[in-house]
Structures are given as structure tokens and as C-alpha cells.
Design an enzyme around this catalytic site. Structure first.
Site, PDB file in Angstrom:
ATOM      1  N   HIS A  92      37.003 -34.239   2.274  1.00 23.72           N
ATOM      2  CA  HIS A  92      38.185 -33.691   1.601  1.00 23.72           C
ATOM      3  C   HIS A  92      39.210 -34.784   1.328  1.00 23.72           C
ATOM      4  O   HIS A  92      39.882 -34.770   0.278  1.00 23.72           O
ATOM      5  CB  HIS A  92      38.790 -32.570   2.439  1.00 23.72           C
ATOM      6  CG  HIS A  92      37.880 -31.396   2.593  1.00 23.72           C
ATOM      7  ND1 HIS A  92      37.622 -30.518   1.555  1.00 23.72           N
ATOM      8  CD2 HIS A  92      37.121 -30.977   3.638  1.00 23.72           C
ATOM      9  CE1 HIS A  92      36.768 -29.593   1.971  1.00 23.72           C
ATOM     10  NE2 HIS A  92      36.448 -29.856   3.220  1.00 23.72           N
ATOM     11  N   ARG A 101      40.224 -36.961 -10.623  1.00 23.81           N
ATOM     12  CA  ARG A 101      39.541 -35.682 -10.423  1.00 23.81           C
ATOM     13  C   ARG A 101      40.537 -34.558 -10.179  1.00 23.81           C
ATOM     14  O   ARG A 101      40.508 -33.502 -10.821  1.00 23.81           O
ATOM     15  CB  ARG A 101      38.561 -35.824  -9.265  1.00 23.81           C
ATOM     16  CG  ARG A 101      38.013 -34.505  -8.726  1.00 23.81           C
ATOM     17  CD  ARG A 101      38.519 -34.292  -7.317  1.00 23.81           C
ATOM     18  NE  ARG A 101      37.883 -33.149  -6.666  1.00 23.81           N
ATOM     19  CZ  ARG A 101      38.510 -32.415  -5.756  1.00 23.81           C
ATOM     20  NH1 ARG A 101      39.746 -32.695  -5.401  1.00 23.81           N
ATOM     21  NH2 ARG A 101      37.880 -31.416  -5.178  1.00 23.81           N
ATOM     22  N   GLU A 148      35.417 -20.286   0.456  1.00 19.27           N
ATOM     23  CA  GLU A 148      34.967 -21.511   1.120  1.00 19.27           C
ATOM     24  C   GLU A 148      34.011 -21.139   2.254  1.00 19.27           C
ATOM     25  O   GLU A 148      34.348 -20.337   3.127  1.00 19.27           O
ATOM     26  CB  GLU A 148      36.147 -22.300   1.677  1.00 19.27           C
ATOM     27  CG  GLU A 148      35.792 -23.506   2.528  1.00 19.27           C
ATOM     28  CD  GLU A 148      34.940 -24.527   1.774  1.00 19.27           C
ATOM     29  OE1 GLU A 148      34.068 -25.143   2.412  1.00 19.27           O
ATOM     30  OE2 GLU A 148      35.153 -24.718   0.550  1.00 19.27           O
ATOM     31  N   GLU A 177      26.571 -16.452  -2.115  1.00 17.91           N
ATOM     32  CA  GLU A 177      25.496 -15.464  -2.092  1.00 17.91           C
ATOM     33  C   GLU A 177      25.831 -14.267  -1.198  1.00 17.91           C
ATOM     34  O   GLU A 177      25.152 -13.242  -1.263  1.00 17.91           O
ATOM     35  CB  GLU A 177      24.210 -16.120  -1.586  1.00 17.91           C
ATOM     36  CG  GLU A 177      23.635 -17.189  -2.512  1.00 17.91           C
ATOM     37  CD  GLU A 177      24.294 -18.549  -2.378  1.00 17.91           C
ATOM     38  OE1 GLU A 177      23.850 -19.486  -3.056  1.00 17.91           O
ATOM     39  OE2 GLU A 177      25.277 -18.669  -1.608  1.00 17.91           O
ATOM     40  N   GLU A 191      34.833 -26.948  -8.443  1.00 16.52           N
ATOM     41  CA  GLU A 191      34.505 -28.370  -8.554  1.00 16.52           C
ATOM     42  C   GLU A 191      33.150 -28.546  -7.880  1.00 16.52           C
ATOM     43  O   GLU A 191      33.059 -28.827  -6.696  1.00 16.52           O
ATOM     44  CB  GLU A 191      35.594 -29.217  -7.875  1.00 16.52           C
ATOM     45  CG  GLU A 191      35.556 -30.686  -8.278  1.00 16.52           C
ATOM     46  CD  GLU A 191      34.591 -31.497  -7.425  1.00 16.52           C
ATOM     47  OE1 GLU A 191      33.368 -31.441  -7.704  1.00 16.52           O
ATOM     48  OE2 GLU A 191      35.051 -32.169  -6.504  1.00 16.52           O
ATOM     49  N   GLU A 200      23.221 -32.047  -4.740  1.00 14.71           N
ATOM     50  CA  GLU A 200      23.659 -31.001  -3.817  1.00 14.71           C
ATOM     51  C   GLU A 200      23.463 -29.596  -4.382  1.00 14.71           C
ATOM     52  O   GLU A 200      23.559 -28.616  -3.658  1.00 14.71           O
ATOM     53  CB  GLU A 200      25.110 -31.189  -3.356  1.00 14.71           C
ATOM     54  CG  GLU A 200      25.318 -32.439  -2.518  1.00 14.71           C
ATOM     55  CD  GLU A 200      26.708 -32.548  -1.935  1.00 14.71           C
ATOM     56  OE1 GLU A 200      27.601 -31.776  -2.350  1.00 14.71           O
ATOM     57  OE2 GLU A 200      26.908 -33.394  -1.054  1.00 14.71           O
TER      58      GLU A 200
END
Length: 415
Positions: A92, A101, A148, A177, A191, A200
Site C-alpha cells: 500500500h 497512479r 477489500e 466472489e 485499480e 495476478e
């Protein structure tokens, strides 16, 4: 000694089944097909094993093999390892320190603040909640769902409260999911990009969330993405890792060069920075994704050219006639103070955390002006470690000439 080692290997031999096919790059690698039964004699590393198939031995990628009964598609350990890495501050800090970004996302929210008024927003993979906080402070949405999966969500709730946004932002801890929302959303922002764009494979979770929770006619940010590739020079890196062994301190260390090649050139080099003059040709967009129509099955394979990779994404404007905000991680980027936040920009003078991804050949190839470089490259998701992938390059220099040079090489991309 070698005979003794082979005898020891025979004692510890294990039987594995190939989950999918693999084509070896050289004489040391063993090719096999899906369903083949291989005898593993030695596990040289976590990635490459020494195995035998029908009397022929060679190195095989460990992740392509399965022992015993078929495992479930969902591996809890993989999720624990992946999301665990995002439960610490290291990643982070890297992302938040990347001004290009972060400012790109801030600019998207700011330039569309009027259109975001009274809208419902989902920030998928919100991390510390920076994008959700931008939404709450720079526009007037009716609700922001900050999703998150890692343990960082506990701290994100504190940050939301600390910044006085708890009335607008709801932090949900869980995977895309698994989570349940009380309503569908107007905007899905995330992002999700990794090295070489798809590393990933978070994009899969974004597409699943899109299909479950985005309203018809809703907005995806980023709205599109493209992967660019270019043949390049890497003189400094080659000198540091390969040429160094030719005569250090006046001694001949060249027997170590094959080991150096195996150690430094078999994987792509992340966070590599190439200068524009290192590009041997004009870059080419070799993969383009429309985030509204893209399906997971569309990502199973792709074909493109090049040896150094980067990506760019676009965020469509909700203001009629306004240009989209673009985030470009390429080496030729320049800074447009209004609509483009590019990672090699003159405004910040430092490369971002993605930088470029370098795929090194085993040995340099001489090329000349007007000499054609052609070929293809495939991105294949790892069949077991679903957030990893293998990039295979096929190249041809000077096709149709007497000096034609052809090569093939695979690069496993691991976290």
C-alpha cells in the site's frame, strides 16, 4: 558421484500427472501432454523439477503437475497468501507513493464529480480506501461500497471514520466472489492492473463483480486497457548480470555465465525502466481490452510482439465531449496537465511502481536498421497457481535472409 545421485533419485521417485501440456524450450526441458504420467526424481526448486517421461528425463514446471486425486479449483492457501500480502503496509505504501497512479484516479473522480452526484459506487479491491475517499470528498455520491478482501479492511474502516466519511462509505471485507450488496451500482471502479497488465489476474474478479452488481448502462473505470510491447536494448542489465563474469578482477569467471543466465534471464524482470532510445522499433499495442464486453474466456490466450511490456488504461468521461483520462506506464510518455497522467511524466520525475516488464533473451542478437523483427507471444494462466502466468515468446529476426535468427523462450511470472 553422478551414479550415486541417480540411485538416490530412484529411491525417492514420485508419480505425478500433468494437468496441462507443456512444450520445453531447450534440450534440458521435458515436453509433455495433459494427462501424461511423469516420474519426478528430484525437486530442484519450488518451480522446476527433474522428471522422466517414457525414459526421457528433463526439467518440468512443478505447477503443471498434480499428485493424487484432483484438487478443488479453489485453493484456500492461494487466497491466504495473495490477500495476506495486501494485509501489510508494504504494497500500500508503494501504491500510495505512486503519485501518477493515484492522481490519475483522483483526476477521474474530480473531472466527473457532477455526474457522480447521487450515484452508487463500488470500489473493488479498495485497499486503504483512497479511491473511495476521493469519491466521498470530491463528489456527492449517494453511497460508496469499499470492498477489500484482505485484513486491511479493518484499518480502512478507521480511515473512513477518521476522515469523516462514514455516512457515505461502507467498507465490506470479502472477496468479489463472496460479497453481497444491498443494491446494484452505477459505477464500478478498481485499480486491478498488474505487471504486464494481467499479472495476478485480479481482472477476473472485476469482471465477475461487473456481471453481478453493475447496473445496465453503468460505468466501468478503467473503461479500456491496452498492453504494449517493443523489442528493446538492455545493455546495462546485461552487463551487470552476464558480461560481469567475463573478467572480474582480471579472472575468468565465464563458467558461471550459464548459471547467471538461468538465475537472471529465465523470469521477466519486474520494475525495469527503459529509456526511449532503448526501443529498437516503434511500440505496438498488442492486446486491447474493452472492460464492458470483456469475458474471462477472452483472456485464456493472446498473440503479440515484443520484449519489453507496459500498459495503459483509459477512464471514459461522464461529461459529454470531454476527453478520457489516460494512465500510461510506457517509456515514451509525456505529461499532459489536463487529461493524461503518465508514469514517466515530467511532473513527478520518478517511475511508478509498475514501471515496465523486461523479458531477456539468453544472449544478445545483433539487429540492423530496416531489419524486420517479427514473432508472437502468448500469455497463459498457470493451471494451479491462478494468479500467476507464463509468457512465451517466439521471435524471428531477418526472416527470409541468410542471417535469419529464430528463438523461443518461456518466462514464468510468479509473485
Amino acid at each position: 558421484m553422478q551414479a550415486q545421485k541417480e540411485e538416490e533419485d530412484e529411491v525417492s521417485v514420485e508419480e505425478y500427472v500433468a494437468r496441462c501440456s507443456f512444450t520445453g524450450n531447450d534440450n534440458d526441458q521435458l515436453s509433455f501432454s495433459s494427462g501424461d504420467v511423469l516420474l519426478v526424481h528430484a525437486k530442484m526448486s519450488s518451480e522446476w523439477w527433474w522428471a522422466e517421461l517414457r525414459g526421457i528425463k528433463g526439467y518440468v514446471p512443478a505447477s503443471y503437475l498434480l499428485q493424487g486425486a484432483e484438487e478443488d479449483d479453489e485453493d484456500p492457501w492461494q487466497h491466504k497468501e495473495y490477500f495476506g500480502s495486501y494485509g501489510t503496509l508494504r504494497l500500500h505504501l508503494e501504491m500510495l507513493s505512486d503519485k501518477s497512479r493515484t492522481e490519475a484516479y483522483r483526476q477521474v473522480i474530480l473531472s466527473n464529480s457532477a455526474s457522480l452526484r447521487n450515484k452508487v459506487v463500488m470500489d473493488l479491491g479498495c485497499g486503504t480506501g483512497i479511491i473511495s475517499l476521493f469519491c466521498a470528498q470530491l463528489s456527492e455520491p449517494s453511497e460508496v461500497y469499499a470492498v477489500e478482501a484482505s485484513s486491511m479492511a479493518e484499518y480502512t474502516r478507521q480511515l473512513v471514520k477518521q476522515n469523516g466519511c462514514e455516512e457515505l462509505i461502507t467498507v465490506l471485507q470479502g472477496r468479489a466472489e463472496e460479497i453481497e450488496l444491498p443494491e446494484q451500482v452505477d459505477i464500478l471502479v478498481s485499480e486491478w492492473m498488474g505487471n504486464c497488465l494481467l499479472f495476478e489476474c485480479m481482472v477476473e474478479s472485476v469482471l465477475l463483480a461487473r456481471d453481478r452488481w453493475l447496473k445496465e448502462g453503468g460505468v466501468m473505470w478503467p473503461s479500456s486497457a491496452a498492453l504494449s510491447l517493443v523489442p528493446c536494448q538492455a545493455d546495462s542489465y546485461y552487463a551487470e548480470t552476464m558480461a560481469f563474469w567475463e573478467q572480474p578482477y582480471g579472472l575468468d569467471f565465464t563458467p558461471l555465465q550459464p548459471l547467471a543466465q538461468q538465475e537472471f534471464f529465465t523470469k521477466p524482470k519486474f520494475s525495469h525502466v527503459i529509456e526511449p532510445e532503448d526501443c529498437l522499433t516503434a511500440p505496438c499495442d498488442v492486446l486491447q481490452l474493452d472492460m464492458y464486453t470483456l469475458q474471462v474466456k477472452d483472456l485464456e490466450s493472446g498473440v503479440f510482439h515484443g520484449f519489453s511490456a507496459w500498459f495503459k488504461v483509459q477512464f471514459e468521461s461522464l461529461q459529454r465531449g470531454e476527453a478520457p483520462v489516460e494512465l500510461d506506464t510506457g517509456p515514451n510518455s509525456e505529461y499532459d496537465s489536463k487529461n493524461t497522467f503518465q508514469l514517466m511524466s515530467y511532473s513527478y520525475k520518478r517511475p511508478p511502481h509498475w514501471k515496465q516488464t523486461l523479458f531477456m533473451l539468453d544472449r544478445p542478437v545483433s539487429v540492423h536498421a530496416k531489419e524486420a523483427i517479427s514473432g508472437s507471444i502468448s500469455l497463459r494462466r498457470n493451471p494451479v497457481w491462478r494468479r500467476h502466468m507464463t509468457v512465451t515468446l517466439h521471435w524471428n529476426v531477418g526472416e527470409g535472409t541468410s542471417n535469419c535468427q529464430v528463438g523461443t523462450k518461456s518466462f514464468p511470472m510468479w509473485r
